[in-house]
Motif scaffolding. Structure first.
Motif, short mmCIF file in Angstrom:
data_model
loop_
_atom_site.label_atom_id
_atom_site.label_comp_id
_atom_site.label_asym_id
_atom_site.label_seq_id
_atom_site.Cartn_x
_atom_site.Cartn_y
_atom_site.Cartn_z
N ALA A 1 0.68 -1.26 0.02
CA ALA A 1 0.30 -0.81 0.01
C ALA A 1 0.27 1.32 0.08
N ASP A 2 0.17 2.14 -0.45
CA ASP A 2 0.96 3.50 -0.28
C ASP A 2 1.26 4.84 1.01
N TRP A 3 1.65 4.16 2.05
CA TRP A 3 1.78 4.38 3.19
C TRP A 3 2.34 5.80 3.26
N SER A 4 2.99 6.20 2.97
CA SER A 4 3.19 7.77 3.00
C SER A 4 1.69 8.34 2.83
N ALA A 5 0.61 8.00 1.34
CA ALA A 5 -0.15 8.70 1.87
C ALA A 5 -1.52 8.41 2.24
N LEU A 6 -1.70 7.51 3.22
CA LEU A 6 -2.36 6.77 4.39
C LEU A 6 -1.88 7.39 5.59
#
Ligand SMILES: C[S@@+](CC[C@H](N)C(=O)[O-])C[C@H]1O[C@@H](n2cnc3c(N)ncnc32)[C@H](O)[C@@H]1O
Length: 311
Positions: A220-225
């Motif tokens: 998943a896109d952890w930065s965005a989350l």
């Protein structure tokens, strides 16, 4: 499987996060592919996690060191989210000598192992365990200086809810460290089984397909989350790690456990000739991964360190 309401075991933490509320959150259905909920953990996950922690100890120490440099103020209240056998718990206790760690997991067998290890190392007073679903908030945990989540957030059903719970558990200015792998490590050269070149890579591709179906938040896109959860990402990096010869014996055992898990996971999808080739890497014969001199333990690990803003 259905998880029970949160359960707290271990010693009280006068300086740690508050004790969990006695009322539980609603039971929550969640699946762990290939996971055991029994004490013997027949799939070897617990041993695999311990071997991983040993082999990649310098990488983990590098991350705890960077956390220490970013921390504002003392780090005494720590949460290890999805703690497993405690790779993070024990690394953090070492890095932060005044810290007490709350190890959170849905698996009571894992938590029992952490308790036993902590006692054996004389660290029992600094570790408590909390059986809870990280996706449903952290009952009773507040004012944490640091939350650590290694290879666990991709398991939760709703990472957005999980990160909201982490933010609520952190004190203003507190840090969340997230570590995620791109999948299981790789070990072998393409020609490891001359009759079936590339067998490991093909089975890995099948495993990726299994993960895409069963573990949708892997990658998943952890930065965005993290940003969406109101946390400020202060460090993001990707390490492509390769452990080469001379390797400790544990590397062969680790490779064996990982490839055996892959073998099980792709059982129904793999070409029969690839299954047979995988078997030759696991069967104790001359090509077995525990005997080879050509292993390289390759693993790509992403890490994010994010802060709950002070205001
Ligand atoms: C791959 S292991 C990682 C363990 C450890 N953090 C490490 O780095 O070695 C993932 C752990 O997360 C736990 N887990 C999975 N889903 C969870 C959830 N929803 N809440 C809390 N723990 C969870 C599993 O039981 C398992 O112990």
């Amino acid at each position: 499987m259905t998880h029970p309401a949160p359960r707290h075991t271990g010693h009280g933490h006068p300086a740690g996060p508050a004790a969990p509320a006695t009322h539980g959150h609603p039971a929550h259905a969640h699946t762990h592919p290939g996971r055991s909920h029994r004490d013997d953990l027949p799939d070897g996950l617990a041993e695999m996690l311990d071997l991983d922690a040993g082999l990649f100890a310098p990488h983990i120490a590098g991350l705890t060191g960077r956390i220490a440099r970013l921390a504002r103020g003392p780090v005494t209240r720590v949460v290890d989210l999805g703690a497993g056998t405690g790779a993070g718990t024990f690394a953090l206790l070492e890095r932060f000598p005044d810290a007490r760690v709350t190890a959170v997991d849905t698996d009571q067998d894992m938590l029992a192992r952490i308790t036993a290890t902590a006692r054996a190392r004389g660290l029992g007073e600094r570790v408590r365990t909390l059986e809870a679903d990280a996706g449903a908030g952290l009952p009773g945990v507040e004012g944490a200086d640091l939350v650590w989540a290694s290879a666990s957030l991709h398991h939760v059903e709703d990472p957005v809810a999980a990160l909201a719970g982490v933010r609520a558990a952190l004190r203003p200015g507190g840090l969340l460290a997230v570590a995620e792998l791109d999948g299981l490590p790789r070990f072998l050269p393409d020609d490891a089984v001359p009759a079936r070149p590339g067998v490991e890579e093909r089975c890995r591709a099948l495993l990726d397909a299994v993960h895409a179906e069963r573990v949708p938040h892997l990658g998943a896109d952890w930065s965005a989350l993290l940003a969406a959860a109101g946390l400020t990402v202060e460090e993001e990096r990707t390490d492509r790690l390769a452990l080469r010869a001379p390797l400790p014996e544990s590397a062969g055992r680790y490779a064996h456990l990982v490839l055996a898990r892959i073998r099980t996971a792709v059982e129904e999808r793999a070409d029969p000739a690839d299954r047979t080739a995988l078997d030759t890497l696991l069967d104790g014969g001359p090509q077995d991964v525990r005997r080879r001199g050509d292993l390289v333990v390759r693993s790509t690990r992403g890490t994010w360190i994010a802060r709950r803003p002070a205001a």
